[in-house]
Design an enzyme around this catalytic site. Structure first.
Site, PDB file in Angstrom:
ATOM      1  N   GLU A  22       3.579  -8.287   7.407  1.00 16.32           N
ATOM      2  CA  GLU A  22       2.309  -8.948   7.092  1.00 16.32           C
ATOM      3  C   GLU A  22       2.428 -10.056   6.053  1.00 16.32           C
ATOM      4  O   GLU A  22       1.682 -10.103   5.074  1.00 16.32           O
ATOM      5  CB  GLU A  22       1.275  -7.917   6.639  1.00 16.32           C
ATOM      6  N   GLU A  36       1.190  -1.323  14.070  1.00 12.78           N
ATOM      7  CA  GLU A  36       0.285  -0.490  13.269  1.00 12.78           C
ATOM      8  C   GLU A  36      -1.076  -0.472  13.927  1.00 12.78           C
ATOM      9  O   GLU A  36      -1.607  -1.523  14.308  1.00 12.78           O
ATOM     10  CB  GLU A  36       0.133  -1.025  11.832  1.00 12.78           C
ATOM     11  N   TYR A  44      -6.329  -3.260  13.092  1.00 14.55           N
ATOM     12  CA  TYR A  44      -7.177  -2.126  12.698  1.00 14.55           C
ATOM     13  C   TYR A  44      -8.591  -2.232  13.254  1.00 14.55           C
ATOM     14  O   TYR A  44      -9.553  -2.004  12.530  1.00 14.55           O
ATOM     15  CB  TYR A  44      -7.149  -1.979  11.173  1.00 14.55           C
ATOM     16  N   ASP A  71       0.821  -1.202   0.000  1.00 13.56           N
ATOM     17  CA  ASP A  71       0.000   0.000   0.000  1.00 13.56           C
ATOM     18  C   ASP A  71       0.865   1.267   0.000  1.00 13.56           C
ATOM     19  O   ASP A  71       0.648   2.160   0.800  1.00 13.56           O
ATOM     20  CB  ASP A  71      -0.900  -0.073   1.255  1.00 13.56           C
TER      21      ASP A  71
HETATM   22  C1  ADA Z   1      -1.284  -2.678   6.239  1.00 18.48           C
HETATM   23  C2  ADA Z   1       0.138  -2.394   5.812  1.00 18.48           C
HETATM   24  C3  ADA Z   1       0.449  -0.950   5.646  1.00 18.48           C
HETATM   25  C4  ADA Z   1      -0.762  -0.087   5.407  1.00 18.48           C
HETATM   26  C5  ADA Z   1      -1.985  -0.375   6.209  1.00 18.48           C
HETATM   27  C6  ADA Z   1      -3.220   0.385   5.810  1.00 18.48           C
HETATM   28  O1  ADA Z   1      -1.458  -3.081   7.494  1.00 18.48           O
HETATM   29  O2  ADA Z   1       1.109  -2.954   6.638  1.00 18.48           O
HETATM   30  O3  ADA Z   1       1.406  -0.845   4.657  1.00 18.48           O
HETATM   31  O4  ADA Z   1      -0.714   0.884   4.511  1.00 18.48           O
HETATM   32  O5  ADA Z   1      -2.268  -1.727   6.001  1.00 18.48           O
HETATM   33  O6  ADA Z   1      -3.296   1.585   6.028  1.00 18.48           O
HETATM   34  O7  ADA Z   1      -4.134  -0.240   5.288  1.00 18.48           O
END
Ligand code: ADA
Length: 580
Positions: free
Chosen positions: A401, A492, A456, A149
């Site tokens: 990941e 994250e 998340y 991403d």
């Molecule tokens: C993932 C990834 C990131 C990222 C994030 C997102 O967990 O590791 O690179 O951008 O998702 O914001 O969706």
């Protein structure tokens, strides 16, 4: 340095390998700065979304006084692979976009002479590359697809150097530091290369330049009583001067390496620096800025570190690739704690298959294979070789990941873990765990020392239901603790947030919602003892790939892409400054 403007061409400018373009002067239509990614330089979608080769060229002048020296051309990175010619001779080829490579030009160039350096840089990602991807053939031409991403910025986005050493020279130094009470012990190894006979001398100086220890021999130890430790928040550095002396005791080569004396260890669910529990606060970051793309820039670097300091953050992860060496050197000097990561992002066959079908309407993906594994092994080895002496780096993250729930993933990672431990037995090892992995289906976490989790809740799961998010997050963290009694760092968590969007009742995408999501996580972290760190996704908004569902990039930054704070910044400042 060979930084500055180089001649530049994309292969669609009629410049190709089959035409032997290294034998010609590139058409002077475009110039590109080094260091910078080339993608955003021109108002030209052909350059921005280019897939394949681009060409860089310039003339170098070799100083006459370099007679009888060894002459080296060094690229701090070329993303993702490059071939280099000096005049008509190929001098280097390198795979992997975030680690340096060199070419020995001693027998090729003439001191006092001028030579043409031509570099072809290929940004194509494939099933064999790290990170992986594939090229989709469309009626409008090839399009690069990938499973991560962030935008596939490419080019010479770090410095290029021409430098010299004696013919017999110091090729490498490794230091490992230990503590015995108030005494620091620095085990060193100096590797000399070349045919001339030599002795190795080593002198250690403190930050004032006073000699505090000395030793002789290529392998040895230096002992410092009442050692000044390298600590989070205080990057105290000694300097190790290694010297080669020739047969008549004349100095041959010398190298000065900054050394921070510190230890790192994992004990049950605690993460220890110098024997004391450490709690990580900070971010996952990106090398990303307007116009330069991934191009290293000292002004952006200093500003980002100053903003982190303003917030009271003490650490960050080099998501999702090794950063420019300047960044680690800064972290060493300022006592900032770093999780170093390989470029193995998007090695997720399950996610790749879903994405490939949903977004790209194509086949199921195979990012875990033996060719990728070999490229991955090389990227890992090059990262450790480059960064092993940085006291700021306290954990290696082997991948972000990846697939982690299949027997294929287990056999993929086992040899890589062995290799990492062989190359560096001193640092805890980890990988960053994807949100679909659970303590029940995961089959690889047992191989590692620390659990790094990307979660998340409140965004991809339990969106706009923070009560459920809070329960589910806490349940999951406790389940991981029951399964593996290891330290957990949340590497994250966060929410996409449009700067300036405010509401009284928190609604996704608003600044208020981001602040509420972060506050929810922090309540949970404060209740779960095994959590030893919080690194928000992301420090700043960043450019992403076309094709993913993003509006003008990923907006999970606590700062915008041009580094203006969102509301959550003040909340973090209060929390993190109080912790210090
Ligand atoms: C993932 C990834 C990131 C990222 C994030 C997102 O967990 O590791 O690179 O951008 O998702 O914001 O969706």
């Amino acid at each position: 340095s060979l930084n500055g403007l180089w001649r530049f061409a994309v292969d669609t400018d009629g410049v190709g390998r089959s035409d032997g373009w290294w034998r010609h002067t590139l058409p002077g239509r475009r110039e590109a700065p080094v260091p910078a990614s080339y993608n955003d330089l021109f108002p030209d979608p052909v350059v921005h979304d280019h897939v394949g080769d681009v060409w860089y060229q310039r003339v170098i002048r070799v100083p006459r006084r370099w007679e009888r020296q060894r002459i080296v051309l060094r690229f701090d990175s070329a993303t993702h692979r490059a071939v280099v010619w000096v005049d008509d001779t190929e001098v280097a080829a390198h795979e992997g976009g975030y680690t340096p490579f060199e070419a020995d030009l001693t027998d090729l160039v003439e001191p006092g002479g001028e030579h043409r350096v031509t570099v072809v840089v290929d940004n194509t990602l494939s099933w064999q590359s790290i990170p992986p991807g594939f090229v989709e053939q469309t009626p409008d031409g090839p399009r690069q697809r990938y499973f991560h991403d962030f935008f596939n910025y490419a080019g010479l986005h770090r410095s290029v150097w021409l430098y010299t050493t004696p013919r017999t020279y110091i090729g490498d130094i490794t230091v490992v530091t230990r503590l015995d009470g108030a005494t620091g012990i620095i085990d060193y190894q100096v590797q000399a290369v070349g045919s001339e006979e030599h002795d190795v001398r080593v002198v250690l100086k403190d930050a004032d330049g006073t000699e505090v220890a000395r030793a002789a021999g290529a392998i040895g130890g230096l002992t410092v009583e009442d050692v000044h430790r390298w600590r989070p928040g205080e990057g105290y550095l000694y300097e190790l001067h290694a010297e080669l002396r020739g047969a008549g005791d004349e100095p041959a080569d010398a190298y000065a390496l900054p050394v921070g004396v510190r230890t790192v260890a994992v004990e049950e669910s605690r993460f220890l620096i110098n024997g004391e529990p450490f709690y990580f606060t900070g971010f996952g970051k990106h090398e990303d800025s307007p116009v330069r793309g991934k191009g290293h820039d000292d002004a952006f670097m200093v500003h980002d570190f100053a903003l982190m300091e303003w917030l009271g953050a003490n650490s960050f992860r080099t998501s999702h690739y090794p950063y420019a060496e300047e960044v680690l050197e800064y972290a060493d000097r300022h006592g900032i704690v770093v999780i170093g990561e390989t470029p193995a992002v998007g090695l997720n066959a399950e996610l790749g298959a879903t994405l490939a079908e949903a977004v790209f309407s194509t086949f199921s993906a195979h990012t875990i294979n033996s060719a990728t594994q070999e490229t991955h092994r090389q990227a890992l080895a090059e990262m450790i070789a480059r960064d092993k002496n940085h006291p700021s780096v306290v954990i290696w993250s082997i991948a972000n990941e990846p697939e982690s729930t299949t027997t294929a993933s287990r056999s993929y990672f086992e040899p890589l873990v062995d290799e990492a431990r062989r190359l560096d037995p001193t640092r805890p090892l980890a990988f960053v765990n994807f949100m679909s992995a659970t303590p029940d289906n995961d089959v690889i976490s047992g191989l590692f020392d620390v659990l790094l989790l990307n979660r998340y809740y409140g965004w991809y799961k339990d969106l706009a239901n923070l009560a459920a998010a809070e329960r589910n997050l806490e349940d999951e963290l406790r389940a991981w603790t029951r399964k593996h009694n290891k330290p957990i760092i949340m590497t994250e968590y966060g929410a996409d947030t449009l700067s300036g969007l405010r509401t009284i009742t928190p609604t996704p995408w608003t600044e208020d919602y981001q602040a509420d999501v972060l506050a929810m996580y922090h309540r949970v972290f404060d209740r779960v003892e095994a959590v030893v760190g919080e690194q928000i996704w992301n420090f700043a908004d960043f450019a992403t790939a076309p094709g993913l569902l993003r509006v003008d990039g990923n907006k999970k930054g606590v700062f915008t892409r041009d580094r203006r704070p969102k509301t959550s910044a003040w909340q973090l400042r209060e929390r993190w400054r109080a912790r210090r």
